[in-house]
Design a protein around this motif. Structure first.
Motif, PDB file in Angstrom:
ATOM      1  N   ALA A   1      10.532  -3.735   1.890  1.00 39.35           N
ATOM      2  CA  ALA A   1       9.829  -2.545   2.365  1.00 39.35           C
ATOM      3  C   ALA A   1      10.195  -2.241   3.815  1.00 39.35           C
ATOM      4  CB  ALA A   1       8.318  -2.746   2.229  1.00 39.35           C
ATOM      5  N   ALA A   2      10.334  -3.275   4.624  1.00 41.36           N
ATOM      6  CA  ALA A   2      10.724  -3.089   6.023  1.00 41.36           C
ATOM      7  C   ALA A   2      12.124  -2.482   6.120  1.00 41.36           C
ATOM      8  CB  ALA A   2      10.671  -4.428   6.760  1.00 41.36           C
TER       9      ALA A   2
ATOM     10  N   ASP B   1       5.645   1.808   6.391  1.00 41.78           N
ATOM     11  CA  ASP B   1       4.693   1.409   7.426  1.00 41.78           C
ATOM     12  C   ASP B   1       3.981   0.125   6.988  1.00 41.78           C
ATOM     13  OD1 ASP B   1       2.753   2.114   5.548  1.00 41.78           O
ATOM     14  OD2 ASP B   1       2.183   3.976   6.547  1.00 41.78           O
ATOM     15  N   TRP B   2       3.042  -0.360   7.809  1.00 41.92           N
ATOM     16  CA  TRP B   2       2.393  -1.647   7.528  1.00 41.92           C
ATOM     17  C   TRP B   2       1.656  -1.622   6.191  1.00 41.92           C
ATOM     18  CZ3 TRP B   2      -0.051  -4.249  12.483  1.00 41.92           C
ATOM     19  CH2 TRP B   2       0.975  -4.507  13.401  1.00 41.92           C
ATOM     20  N   PHE B   3       0.965  -0.503   5.914  1.00 40.95           N
ATOM     21  CA  PHE B   3       0.226  -0.414   4.659  1.00 40.95           C
ATOM     22  C   PHE B   3       1.185  -0.407   3.473  1.00 40.95           C
ATOM     23  CE2 PHE B   3      -1.692   2.124   1.213  1.00 40.95           C
ATOM     24  CZ  PHE B   3      -2.794   1.332   0.945  1.00 40.95           C
ATOM     25  N   GLY B   4       2.252   0.367   3.585  1.00 43.55           N
ATOM     26  CA  GLY B   4       3.239   0.423   2.516  1.00 43.55           C
ATOM     27  C   GLY B   4       3.876  -0.932   2.278  1.00 43.55           C
ATOM     28  N   GLY B   5       4.122  -1.657   3.354  1.00 43.65           N
ATOM     29  CA  GLY B   5       4.686  -2.991   3.232  1.00 43.65           C
ATOM     30  C   GLY B   5       3.738  -3.938   2.524  1.00 43.65           C
ATOM     31  N   PHE B   6       2.441  -3.840   2.847  1.00 49.16           N
ATOM     32  CA  PHE B   6       1.455  -4.702   2.201  1.00 49.16           C
ATOM     33  C   PHE B   6       1.358  -4.396   0.715  1.00 49.16           C
ATOM     34  CE2 PHE B   6      -2.773  -5.569   0.588  1.00 49.16           C
ATOM     35  CZ  PHE B   6      -2.964  -6.892   0.972  1.00 49.16           C
TER      36      PHE B   6
ATOM     37  N   PHE C   1       2.185  -7.106  -2.101  1.00 49.30           N
ATOM     38  CA  PHE C   1       1.128  -7.515  -3.022  1.00 49.30           C
ATOM     39  C   PHE C   1       1.517  -7.220  -4.467  1.00 49.30           C
ATOM     40  CE2 PHE C   1      -3.252  -6.948  -4.883  1.00 49.30           C
ATOM     41  CZ  PHE C   1      -3.619  -8.278  -4.772  1.00 49.30           C
ATOM     42  N   ALA C   2       2.122  -6.050  -4.695  1.00 52.96           N
ATOM     43  CA  ALA C   2       2.540  -5.683  -6.045  1.00 52.96           C
ATOM     44  C   ALA C   2       3.587  -6.658  -6.581  1.00 52.96           C
ATOM     45  CB  ALA C   2       3.094  -4.260  -6.057  1.00 52.96           C
ATOM     46  N   VAL C   3       4.509  -7.053  -5.717  1.00 51.79           N
ATOM     47  CA  VAL C   3       5.534  -8.016  -6.125  1.00 51.79           C
ATOM     48  C   VAL C   3       4.896  -9.369  -6.447  1.00 51.79           C
ATOM     49  CG1 VAL C   3       7.565  -9.308  -5.377  1.00 51.79           C
ATOM     50  CG2 VAL C   3       7.341  -6.900  -4.783  1.00 51.79           C
TER      51      VAL C   3
END
Length: 211
Positions: A32-33, A38-43, A47-49
């Motif tokens: 994601a990075a 952004d931080w939320f998208g990365g989380f 988490f989904a992975v």
């Protein structure tokens, strides 16, 4: 009859799931990075992975998804995100860091999928399939979120490493090898297969379309 006792199964299963969650979450957040989420998208991606394969496995086994019984897995994803943020400049120097974490998660979750399926009393061929799903489905979800062709459908040895690990786990269990030894050897073999396949460009034949 289940081959794992309740206390042993519970402790080992939890340990492997935590380690697998950390490894897969770091892998997902790293990807994601690279896409500048952004931080939320990365989380969300991490988490989904981390929970994707295990959730699919538990639904198919008619069990409550593992991450819904404890906040530990959400906490693990937060820790993974903090790790990526704090050590971003160091991880950036390691072009293959994401690959290492992805491989660790693949091996760990394959094992936990096999063990949980056996604990529920299913035959070994089902356990091998569930191990493959647990290990590889998270990567499919990650790639879909990142708008990439899933690794499992490309030439790279990915799901086949899970299947090979599952067959080895079955063989060692059939030979009555100690369970800890079985887990460690299976983990190492899955990782080695994946690392060697990528290093030496070992892959399955590609389907040829109509011309």
């Amino acid at each position: 009859m289940n081959i794992l006792s309740e206390p042993f199964y519970g402790n080992l299963q939890t340990t492997i799931e935590v380690l697998g969650t950390l490894a897969f979450a770091i892998s997902g957040i790293r990807h994601a990075a690279a896409k500048h989420f952004d931080w939320f998208g990365g989380f969300v991606c991490g988490f989904a992975v981390a929970i994707g394969g295990g959730t699919l496995r538990d639904v198919m086994l008619r069990d409550t998804p593992f991450w819904m019984t404890s906040p530990m897995y959400i906490i693990c994803t937060f820790l993974a995100q903090a790790f990526v943020i704090v050590f971003a400049k160091y991880l950036k120097r390691l072009d293959n860091a994401w690959f290492a974490f992805d491989t660790l998660g693949l091996a760990l979750f394959t094992i936990t999928g096999i063990q949980k399926t056996l604990y529920f009393g299913y035959p070994f061929w089902v356990a091998i399939a569930m191990g493959c799903i647990t290990g590889s489905a998270g990567g499919v979800i990650r790639d879909m979120l990142l708008n990439k062709t899933p690794v499992i459908f490309r030439k790279e040895i990915y799901a086949m490493a899970c299947i090979a690990g599952g067959l080895l786990y079955w063989l060692l269990t059939y030979l009555h090898v100690n369970n800890i030894v079985t887990v460690v050897v299976t983990f190492l073999v899955i990782c080695i297969i994946r690392f060697l396949a990528v290093k030496y460009h070992i892959s399955l034949p590609v389907l040829k379309g109509e011309k």
